[in-house]
Design an enzyme around this catalytic site. Structure first.
Site, short mmCIF file in Angstrom:
data_model
loop_
_atom_site.label_atom_id
_atom_site.label_comp_id
_atom_site.label_asym_id
_atom_site.label_seq_id
_atom_site.Cartn_x
_atom_site.Cartn_y
_atom_site.Cartn_z
N ASN A 8 1.02 -1.30 0.14
CA ASN A 8 0.06 -0.01 0.16
C ASN A 8 0.79 1.27 0.05
O ASN A 8 1.49 1.55 1.26
CB ASN A 8 -0.91 -0.17 1.10
CG ASN A 8 -1.91 1.02 1.19
OD1 ASN A 8 -2.01 1.96 0.23
ND2 ASN A 8 -2.74 0.99 2.20
N HIS A 178 -13.14 2.82 -0.50
CA HIS A 178 -12.94 2.00 0.73
C HIS A 178 -13.50 0.55 0.22
O HIS A 178 -13.84 -0.04 1.08
CB HIS A 178 -13.50 2.77 1.70
CG HIS A 178 -12.92 3.66 2.48
ND1 HIS A 178 -13.66 4.80 3.32
CD2 HIS A 178 -11.52 3.95 2.73
CE1 HIS A 178 -12.70 5.64 3.72
NE2 HIS A 178 -11.45 5.07 3.47
N ARG A 238 -9.69 15.78 5.05
CA ARG A 238 -10.40 15.84 3.81
C ARG A 238 -11.79 16.58 4.14
O ARG A 238 -12.51 16.23 5.46
CB ARG A 238 -10.56 14.55 3.01
CG ARG A 238 -9.17 14.44 2.40
CD ARG A 238 -9.54 13.03 1.56
NE ARG A 238 -9.03 11.92 2.30
CZ ARG A 238 -9.18 10.76 2.20
NH1 ARG A 238 -9.86 10.29 1.27
NH2 ARG A 238 -8.29 9.84 2.75
#
Ligand code: AMP
Length: 391
Positions: A8, A178, A238
């Site tokens: 990742n 997600h 965010r």
């Protein structure tokens, strides 16, 4: 022993985990190279949490992501007994076409470049990591697993914005993210709560990035995320849902550049921007600053609103599931969110909630409440193994 490396890759960090293919995808070790290009630090732990390696590198030795991957690869080759048979990558954006994981090659990586503007903080680094492995080990199968794929069956009504149709054809759509987390949690629910797993569910991935997903019959039907991972509920840094008129104001009246607006919305907003204290919920919960309390109140309020929206999309609600850093670890935040669901009939059990039980609902709750730890890396490892085996 054959192993799969799951990667990742972010802008300044590289997270990885190694799974045994021979031993039913058992996790063997996990690690992280942080501070790439500034203060590189590598830490690797085995599955019992024992530290296997801890190195601080000179910034010139690990200036970028490819060099970080080389370092990790060298450590695995020299210090670890496994035979690496594949690498699985988290890739944030698969656009409209990638509705499942794929074995990647140079051509697919080039194709995925199209989505860099849609996920500017993640996609370029995800692809750089794949290219770094292609350069070094072109023989090694690599699998891209997308955060968007789980949502690819959304109906056209769900996927559209109310702007002229040709934008949809160009790819301006509500995608949802997600997905690897939601896919894992949906699968886990089939094991631990089979009576509700096929029903009407909202899964709340509440971490530094945060979203809600409506799942019906095991499939995603709505997400609070849209075209990019900025939409929906506010996140660590965010903004979440925002009137596009605010962006016009920033561009036209405040004279901000597109890059400045991007930085504001991705890096300086959310809990961090609102509190002026931190993006970290732990820091906000322990802060005396009233702005920290206000930011959390706003966060919970927005989760409640969006949960109502998703319950409407589902036409009811059987269960609400908490996952990711905040959802898995904070009884306080779970209780606050559950209080916003009382109108739907949800009642949390304070004792079970404090204990972090799987089922935290009170016995008289009309909506079941669960805490299900997510495991995106294991999901990627499973997909990678399935593709290796031709599935
Ligand atoms: P993630 O992105 O899933 O790693 O989640 C990160 C978020 O989880 C951060 O906002 C952390 O503050 C939050 N978090 C982790 N542990 C706790 C905890 N015990 N209580 C409250 N928030 C937590």
């Amino acid at each position: 022993m054959d192993t799969i490396l799951v990667v990742n890759a972010g802008s300044s960090s590289l997270k990885f985990e190694v799974f045994s293919v021979t031993d039913d995808l058992n996790s063997l070790l996990e690690g992280q190279m942080e501070g790439i290009g500034s203060a590189p630090h590598l830490r690797i732990k085995d599955r019992d949490g024992r530290v296997l390696a801890e190195h601080t590198h000179a910034s010139a030795d690990v200036p970028d992501l490819p060099s970080a991957i080389l370092r990790v690869g060298a450590w695995l080759r020299d210090q670890h007994e496994g035979d690496l048979v594949a690498v699985g990558h988290r890739v944030v954006h698969g656009g409209p076409d990638y509705d499942r994981p794929v074995l990647v090659n140079e051509q697919i990586v080039s194709d995925l470049e199209r989505y860099v503007p849609l996920a500017p903080l993640h996609q370029p680094h995800n692809l750089t990591a794949i290219r770094a492995v292609i350069d070094r080990r072109p023989d090694l199968p690599q699998v891209a697993c997308f955060d968007t794929s789980f949502h690819r069956n959304h109906s056209p009504v769900t996927s559209h914005y109310a702007i002229p149709e040709h934008f949809f054809a160009e790819g301006v759509r509500r995608y949802g993210f997600h997905g690897l987390s939601y896919e894992y949690v949906a699968g886990r629910l089939r094991e631990v709560a089979p009576s509700v797993a096929g029903g009407k569910l909202i899964v709340a991935h509440l971490g530094n990035g945060a979203s809600l997903c409506a799942i019906s019959g095991g499939r995603s039907i709505e997400s609070t995320f849209g075209f990019t991972a900025l939409d929906g509920i506010p996140m660590g840094a965010r903004c979440g849902q925002i009137d596009p008129g605010v962006l016009l104001y920033l561009l036209q009246q405040k004279g901000m550049s597109a890059d400045e607006v991007q930085d504001l919305l991705y890096k300086e907003s959310g809990l961090k921007g609102l509190s002026g204290v931190s993006n970290d919920v732990r820091a906000l919960l322990s802060s005396e600053d009233p702005r920290a309390a206000f930011a959390l109140e706003h966060f919970v309020h927005r989760i409640g609103l969006h949960a109502g929206m998703l319950a409407a999309a589902l036409g009811g609600l059987d269960a609400f599931v908490f996952t990711a850093g905040i959802g898995e670890n904070s009884p306080d935040m779970r209780a606050r969110v559950a209080a916003r669901l009382e109108w739907l009939g949800a009642r949390i059990d304070p004792v079970r909630n404090a204990a972090g039980a799987l089922d935290v609902a009170a016995s008289d709750s009309a909506v079941r409440l669960y805490v299900v730890p997510t495991d995106e890396e294991l999901m990627i490892a499973r997909h990678t193994m399935a593709l290796l085996r031709g599935g």
